[in-house]
Write a protein that holds these residues in place. Structure first.
Motif, PDB file in Angstrom:
ATOM      1  N   ILE A   1     -10.366  10.023  36.028  1.00 56.05           N
ATOM      2  CA  ILE A   1     -11.313   8.867  35.390  1.00 56.05           C
ATOM      3  C   ILE A   1     -11.119   9.287  33.888  1.00 56.05           C
ATOM      4  O   ILE A   1     -10.823   8.364  32.935  1.00 56.05           O
ATOM      5  N   ILE A   2     -11.276  10.579  33.483  1.00 60.42           N
ATOM      6  CA  ILE A   2     -11.357  10.913  32.042  1.00 60.42           C
ATOM      7  C   ILE A   2      -9.992  10.505  31.403  1.00 60.42           C
ATOM      8  O   ILE A   2     -10.067  10.027  30.257  1.00 60.42           O
ATOM      9  N   PHE A   3      -8.844  11.132  31.978  1.00 58.26           N
ATOM     10  CA  PHE A   3      -7.528  10.856  31.516  1.00 58.26           C
ATOM     11  C   PHE A   3      -7.009   9.410  31.279  1.00 58.26           C
ATOM     12  O   PHE A   3      -6.122   9.140  30.515  1.00 58.26           O
ATOM     13  N   LEU A   4      -7.209   8.704  32.407  1.00 60.75           N
ATOM     14  CA  LEU A   4      -6.651   7.384  32.450  1.00 60.75           C
ATOM     15  C   LEU A   4      -7.660   6.295  32.029  1.00 60.75           C
ATOM     16  O   LEU A   4      -7.296   5.057  32.030  1.00 60.75           O
ATOM     17  N   LYS A   5      -8.505   6.673  31.351  1.00 63.70           N
ATOM     18  CA  LYS A   5      -9.470   5.727  31.025  1.00 63.70           C
ATOM     19  C   LYS A   5      -8.945   4.752  29.745  1.00 63.70           C
ATOM     20  O   LYS A   5      -9.416   3.600  29.818  1.00 63.70           O
ATOM     21  N   GLY A   6      -8.159   5.211  29.025  1.00 59.67           N
ATOM     22  CA  GLY A   6      -7.895   4.582  27.708  1.00 59.67           C
ATOM     23  C   GLY A   6      -6.556   3.959  28.053  1.00 59.67           C
ATOM     24  O   GLY A   6      -5.982   3.179  27.210  1.00 59.67           O
ATOM     25  N   PHE A   7      -5.835   4.028  29.037  1.00 59.03           N
ATOM     26  CA  PHE A   7      -4.453   3.399  29.563  1.00 59.03           C
ATOM     27  C   PHE A   7      -4.896   2.113  30.020  1.00 59.03           C
ATOM     28  O   PHE A   7      -5.383   1.815  30.868  1.00 59.03           O
ATOM     29  N   GLU A   8      -3.742   0.924  29.665  1.00 58.74           N
ATOM     30  CA  GLU A   8      -3.824  -0.282  30.162  1.00 58.74           C
ATOM     31  C   GLU A   8      -3.076  -0.261  31.644  1.00 58.74           C
ATOM     32  O   GLU A   8      -2.280   0.415  31.445  1.00 58.74           O
ATOM     33  N   SER A   9      -3.553  -1.289  32.160  1.00 57.18           N
ATOM     34  CA  SER A   9      -2.814  -1.252  33.366  1.00 57.18           C
ATOM     35  C   SER A   9      -1.525  -2.172  33.373  1.00 57.18           C
ATOM     36  O   SER A   9      -1.733  -3.135  32.749  1.00 57.18           O
TER      37      SER A   9
END
Length: 175
Positions: A32-40
């Motif tokens: 959740i911390i690392f992938l929060k900023g990535f777009e799907s």
């Protein structure tokens, strides 16, 4: 001296499950911390598919207008016989081929890969037209050679008859 602490089998199972649970919680938390900023990559899927359908519709619409040019150019080339083409017909064919090449290169932002077929169609038309011109020039050469042959054979027959007349005149003198 310190004594060893031993765990029972049941406690070891609980400890193992506790460590596995802590590992899963840590992976979820870090994810959740690392992938929060990535777009799907799947969030724009619908938009991209709608854009692709619009592109195909634009291509199909523009392609409808190109059929007349394609058909008329091909029929002009196909109508050529073994006679050399008239200059205005040759110019019309060349203009038609150039129109086919440039049909989708005039600034339309159509990304459909089918538009790449138009330069290939134009190359085919150009080859077909050149083949027709080669056939007409070879036919003209054949007609010219036949005419020269006929003239030569007439001249040869005349020379032969002249020689025959000379020989008969010479034979009649010597007798």
């Amino acid at each position: 001296m310190q004594g060893q602490i031993t765990l029972s089998k049941k406690e070891r199972h609980y400890q193992f499950l506790y460590l596995i649970l802590m590992l899963v919680v840590a992976i979820i938390f870090l994810g959740i911390i690392f992938l929060k900023g990535f777009e799907s990559p799947f969030s724009d899927e619908d938009i991209i598919s709608v854009q692709n359908l619009e592109e195909k519709a634009k291509f199909d619409q523009k392609q409808k207008y190109s059929f007349k040019t394609l058909d008329s150019t091909f029929s002009m080339i196909n109508r050529l016989t073994d006679e050399p083409p008239q200059p205005f017909v040759e110019n019309n064919i060349i203009y038609g081929i150039n129109d086919v090449v440039n049909y989708f290169q005039n600034g339309d932002n159509i990304t459909d890969i089918r538009k790449d077929a138009y330069p290939q169609i134009a190359k085919f038309y150009k080859m077909y037209f050149n083949d027709k011109k080669i056939i007409s020039s070879k036919t003209e050469n054949i007609k010219s050679f036949k005419k020269q042959f006929d003239e030569c054979s007439i001249g040869f027959k005349e020379k032969r008859s002249q020689l025959f007349q000379r020989e008969t005149a010479l034979k009649s003198r010597t007798q």
